[in-house]
Design an enzyme around this catalytic site. Sequence first.
Site, PDB file in Angstrom:
ATOM      1  N   ASP A 200      70.542 -24.428  31.184  1.00 48.93           N
ATOM      2  CA  ASP A 200      71.547 -23.478  30.717  1.00 48.93           C
ATOM      3  C   ASP A 200      72.919 -23.848  31.253  1.00 48.93           C
ATOM      4  OD1 ASP A 200      72.186 -20.714  29.577  1.00 48.93           O
ATOM      5  OD2 ASP A 200      72.862 -20.452  31.642  1.00 48.93           O
ATOM      6  N   GLU A 231      72.379 -27.666  27.700  1.00 48.39           N
ATOM      7  CA  GLU A 231      73.219 -26.851  26.832  1.00 48.39           C
ATOM      8  C   GLU A 231      74.686 -27.181  27.088  1.00 48.39           C
ATOM      9  OE1 GLU A 231      74.932 -22.523  25.730  1.00 48.39           O
ATOM     10  OE2 GLU A 231      74.474 -23.100  27.783  1.00 48.39           O
TER      11      GLU A 231
END
Length: 467
Positions: A200, A231
Amino acid sequence: QYDPYHDPHCGGRQVIVHLFEWKWSDIAAECERYLGPKGFCGVQVSPPNEHCVITQNNDRPWWERYQPVSYILTSRSGDEGQFKDMVDRCKKVGVRIYVDAVLNHMAGLGRSGTGSAGSGFNADQRSFPGVPFGPNDFHSRSDCPSASGNVDNYQDPKNVRNCNLVGLVDINGGTDYVRGKQADYLNHLIDLGVAGFRCDASKHIWPGDMGGIQSKVKDLPEGGRPFFYHEVSDFNNEAIHDSEYFGEGYVTEFRYSVKVKNGVDNLDQLHYVYDQGWNMSPPNQAFVYVDNHDTQRNGGVLTYKDGARYKRAVAFTLAYNYGFTRVMSSFYFDSNDQGPPHNGDFSTKDVTINDDGSCGNGWVCEHRWSPIGNMAKFRNAVQATDEVDNWNTANGVLSFNRGNLGFFAMGLNGFNERRQTGMPAGQYCDLISECKIKVNVDGDGSAQISPADQNEPFVAIISERGY
Ligand code: QV4
Ligand code: CA
C-alpha cells in the site's frame, strides 16, 4: 528471463481477485467452491493486521483498515486462526493469498484508544505499543517540508514521502529497527503460507526503504521470492515515477483503467491500451485492473455500476496480452465511506450464494459474473504467447486470437458472425457459457460465432492444452 519478484507462485495461474472486506472464513469457502475450480491464482485480502475501530454516521467505514495500530493479526475479517485456516484451505485448491501490507503509516492524527486486537495507541504521541513503535520510528516535523505536515506537493519527493498522507502518521523506514519490525510482520505471514504482498502507498515510501524491508523478507518455504506488487499511481504529472519501483516488483498501472474505459465503446481503441506514448509500464512490470477499491469510489473508471460496459472491460483485460491482472470484487455502496455489509454489532455479514451462483447479503461478486469468472481459465491457457492476431471489430464485435491457444469475441450487442479464430480445426467448448454451446472451427480456421446468451455477448475458446 526469470525474474524472482515476478512469480506469483500459483502453479502458472494468472488472475488474482481482490475480495475486498471479505471475512477469512468466507474467502476459504470461496476458494473451495469457486476460485480453485475456476483456475484463479489467488486472492488479495484486506489488511489483516490490527487497525483503528472508527465509528461515524452509525457505520464503520471500510478505510479504518488503512489505519494500522499493530501487526497483530486480528482485524475486522477475523483472527490469526481463521487467517491460517483460509491460507491452508485455499492453497489446497491451488489458490494463494496476497496480503495488502500497509507499511507507510500508522493511524491518523487525533486517533487514540484501542485497536481491533485490543492494543492501546495514541497517534498524536506516535505511540503504538503493540508493535512497539514510538516517536523515533516516525518522520519528524523537520523531515517534512510541508507547512501543514501533510503530503500536499506531489512535485517534491520529500514532501510525498516524509509527510503525513491525509494525516496518517508517517513511519520512517530508514532505520534497521523499523525495517526489522515490518519484515517480521511480512515474514510471519510467509510462515503462515501467504505468497506475496500488495504494498500500500509505496509511492510514499522511499524506494530504498522499500528495498531495505524486502531484503529482510525471507523466501517462501517452497522456494522463491514472495510476489510483490506496489501501489504507485503515475499519470506523468508528478515528481515520482512508477519506474522507480520496478526493481521491487510489479507496479500498479493506473493509466490502464483509463485506457480500457475509453475503449469499451470504441472497440478499435482497445488495441492501444498499452500506450507507450503515455509512458505506460512494460507488460512485465504492469499490474492491471479495470477498477480498484479507491478508483471505484473516486470516479473516472468503470465499475460494477456500469453493467455491460464493465463486463466488456474486464473480459477484454483477461483476454488481451498486457500486464498481470487483478479482478475487483466489491460490496454494493451508495456513499464512499460506507463500510462492508454488517450486522447490528458491526460484524461483517457472511457472503451468501444464491441458487443462480450470484451473491447475496450486499456482496456484488463481480468475479462470479460469467464473462469475468470464466475468463481466468482463458488467461491461464494463453499465457505462453504474446500474440494477438486477426484483430477484427466489424459490426460492433471485437474478435482476436491469442496465437493458436485461444480465441475471444465480444460484442456491443448480441451477434452472430463468421470470424477467423487462429485455432486448429475442431470443436471447442465455449468457456463463457460453461460449455452450453460448442464452437466449430473449420479447416481454414474460421468459425460461426454466436454467444450462448445474446444478453451476455461473449464467446471464448481455448485449445485442449489449456482446458
Ligand atoms: C482527515 C483529513 C486530513 C487531516 C486528518 C487529520 O482529510 O486532511 O489531516 O483527517 O487526522 C481517512 C479519511 C481522511 C482522514 C484520514 C485520517 O478519509 O479524510 O483525514 O482517514 O484520519 C484509505 C482512504 C482514505 C483514508 C485512509 C485511512 O482512501 O480516505 O483516510 O484509507 O483510513 C493517493 C495515494 C495512494 C492512496 C490513494 C487513496 O498515493 O497511496 O491516494 N491509496 C492507498 C489505499 C487507500 C488508503 C491509503 C492508501 C492509505 O489504496 O485505500 O486510503 O493507507 O493516490
Ligand atoms: Ca512516507
